[in-house]
Design an enzyme around this catalytic site. Structure first.
Site, PDB file in Angstrom:
ATOM      1  N   ASP A  11     -11.511 -24.366-129.054  1.00 42.42           N
ATOM      2  CA  ASP A  11     -10.663 -23.289-129.438  1.00 42.42           C
ATOM      3  C   ASP A  11      -9.471 -24.341-129.928  1.00 42.42           C
ATOM      4  OD1 ASP A  11      -9.398 -20.809-129.960  1.00 42.42           O
ATOM      5  OD2 ASP A  11      -8.709 -20.905-127.799  1.00 42.42           O
ATOM      6  N   SER A  12      -8.386 -23.133-130.467  1.00 45.00           N
ATOM      7  CA  SER A  12      -7.100 -23.676-131.075  1.00 45.00           C
ATOM      8  C   SER A  12      -6.486 -23.935-129.662  1.00 45.00           C
ATOM      9  CB  SER A  12      -6.594 -22.717-131.807  1.00 45.00           C
ATOM     10  OG  SER A  12      -6.424 -21.480-131.008  1.00 45.00           O
ATOM     11  N   CYS A  74     -13.662 -19.463-130.931  1.00 42.15           N
ATOM     12  CA  CYS A  74     -12.433 -19.084-131.773  1.00 42.15           C
ATOM     13  C   CYS A  74     -12.935 -18.016-132.607  1.00 42.15           C
ATOM     14  CB  CYS A  74     -11.817 -20.193-132.254  1.00 42.15           C
ATOM     15  SG  CYS A  74     -10.294 -19.986-133.211  1.00 42.15           S
ATOM     16  N   GLU A 152      -0.673 -18.369-124.873  1.00 42.04           N
ATOM     17  CA  GLU A 152      -0.187 -19.540-124.484  1.00 42.04           C
ATOM     18  C   GLU A 152       1.181 -19.777-123.763  1.00 42.04           C
ATOM     19  OE1 GLU A 152      -1.925 -22.394-125.745  1.00 42.04           O
ATOM     20  OE2 GLU A 152      -3.585 -21.110-126.523  1.00 42.04           O
ATOM     21  N   CYS A 186     -10.375 -12.123-130.934  1.00 45.81           N
ATOM     22  CA  CYS A 186      -9.778 -13.345-130.811  1.00 45.81           C
ATOM     23  C   CYS A 186     -10.113 -13.606-129.381  1.00 45.81           C
ATOM     24  CB  CYS A 186      -8.304 -13.397-130.923  1.00 45.81           C
ATOM     25  SG  CYS A 186      -7.395 -14.703-130.434  1.00 45.81           S
ATOM     26  N   THR A 187     -10.451 -15.033-128.910  1.00 45.82           N
ATOM     27  CA  THR A 187     -10.617 -15.401-127.807  1.00 45.82           C
ATOM     28  C   THR A 187      -9.699 -15.325-126.847  1.00 45.82           C
ATOM     29  OG1 THR A 187     -10.781 -17.677-128.316  1.00 45.82           O
ATOM     30  CG2 THR A 187     -12.868 -16.353-128.138  1.00 45.82           C
ATOM     31  N   HIS A 188      -8.380 -15.366-127.236  1.00 42.67           N
ATOM     32  CA  HIS A 188      -7.241 -15.180-126.381  1.00 42.67           C
ATOM     33  C   HIS A 188      -7.195 -13.890-125.686  1.00 42.67           C
ATOM     34  CE1 HIS A 188      -5.813 -19.023-128.098  1.00 42.67           C
ATOM     35  NE2 HIS A 188      -4.917 -19.150-127.398  1.00 42.67           N
TER      36      HIS A 188
HETATM   37  N1  DGL Z   1      -8.580 -18.088-129.972  1.00 44.12           N
HETATM   38  C1  DGL Z   1      -8.323 -18.122-131.551  1.00 44.12           C
HETATM   39  C2  DGL Z   1      -9.041 -16.885-131.885  1.00 44.12           C
HETATM   40  O1  DGL Z   1     -10.131 -16.506-131.229  1.00 44.12           O
HETATM   41  C3  DGL Z   1      -6.760 -17.929-131.326  1.00 44.12           C
HETATM   42  C4  DGL Z   1      -6.440 -18.088-132.733  1.00 44.12           C
HETATM   43  C5  DGL Z   1      -5.082 -18.740-133.176  1.00 44.12           C
HETATM   44  O2  DGL Z   1      -4.999 -19.959-132.838  1.00 44.12           O
HETATM   45  O3  DGL Z   1      -4.514 -18.047-133.939  1.00 44.12           O
HETATM   46  O4  DGL Z   1      -8.863 -16.444-132.937  1.00 44.12           O
END
Ligand code: DGL
Length: 272
Positions: A11-12, A74, A152, A186-188
């Site tokens: 993921d990011s 992600c 984050e 979004c996984t966040h």
């Molecule tokens: N977890 C990422 C997603 O699912 C976060 C995206 C991001 O880094 O902007 O989209």
């Protein structure tokens, strides 16, 4: 035949850990290699070309770690870069289609909300997958880029005034549309589930991409003789491209087990 190689997840940043926690719950015997590109988060406000480039570097890192399968945990990468990633030498899973299908099966009134990053919403991928099985669905998608930064940063409490105010503003179009099902695209975002639920109401079903994807992967591993030995002891490894101060505390919260500083290795992708 069992395959005890690890599942690679990227993921990011921290968000992919919401998928890891579902994988660990569903398949406790599987080892995980996780890479969070914390040095370059967020991805969701960047161009397609940059997201694709970052995704292929993240995948190359995981392949070096001899993983048996790669999950783009992600929503942004899944929406924008999946076509390229399907050419990898190991099976590849994204998180958008499973969540979209699950929402299409869940909704009663045909109105579905999608929360994602700007790049995810722009791609229209959730709507495309939803309409494959529910052509008459009404989809309201909202880009909620600031949610990524809140997670984050570790500002994740349900009663945090900044979280509440941000969520209220982002969710208004979905509340106004009367959606009965909302995809956390979004996984966040599952980290902010409590606050989101407080605003959309308890009658609305939140669809978490991690749960839907973990179920699909479990079936795939079993059907293809790729599952780990049920008696094997898993070995998990966590890598990041930068170590933010909140990583350990948020990771501990998301995984439900103590994550210490020494459990996380910092890597430089340019040295691959
Ligand atoms: N977890 C990422 C997603 O699912 C976060 C995206 C991001 O880094 O902007 O989209």
């Amino acid at each position: 035949m069992a395959d005890n190689r690890a599942i690679g997840v990227f993921d990011s940043g921290l968000g992919g850990l919401t998928v890891v926690s579902e994988l660990m719950r569903e398949m406790p015997e599987e080892s995980i290699v996780y890479f969070g590109d914390t040095g370059r988060v967020p991805y969701g406000t960047r161009s397609r070309e940059t997201i694709k480039k970052y995704a292929s570097e993240d995948e190359a890192f995981l392949l070096k770690n001899d993983v048996k399968l790669i999950i783009a945990a992600c929503g942004t990468v899944s929406s924008v870069a999946s076509d390229t990633s399907k050419q990898l030498p190991v099976p590849y899973f994204e998180v958008v289609s499973h969540a979209a299908y699950s929402a299409a099966k869940t909704t009663k009134n045909g109105r579905i909300g999608v929360l994602g990053t700007a790049a995810t919403v722009k791609s229209g991928k959730h709507e495309k997958f939803i309409k494959e099985i529910l052509p008459e669905a009404e989809v309201t998608a909202c880009a909620c880029s600031l949610f990524v930064s809140l997670v984050e940063e570790g500002w994740i409490a349900d009663d945090d005034p900044v979280v509440i105010e941000t969520a209220k503003r982002y969710l208004k179009p979905i509340v106004d549309a009367g959606a009965d099902t909302v995809i956390l695209g979004c996984t966040h975002f599952p980290v902010l589930k409590g606050a989101i639920k407080n605003i959309v109401g308890t009658d609305v079903t939140l669809v978490d991409a991690g749960t839907a994807t973990a179920n699909a992967i479990k079936k795939y591993l079993n059907d293809n003789a790729l599952a780990a030995d049920s008696k094997s002891r898993p070995h998990h490894k966590f890598f990041v491209s930068d170590k933010p101060y909140s990583f350990c505390s948020t990771a501990t919260r998301l995984l439900g087990k103590k994550v210490n500083d020494e459990d996380i290795k910092q890597v430089d992708l340019s040295n691959l």
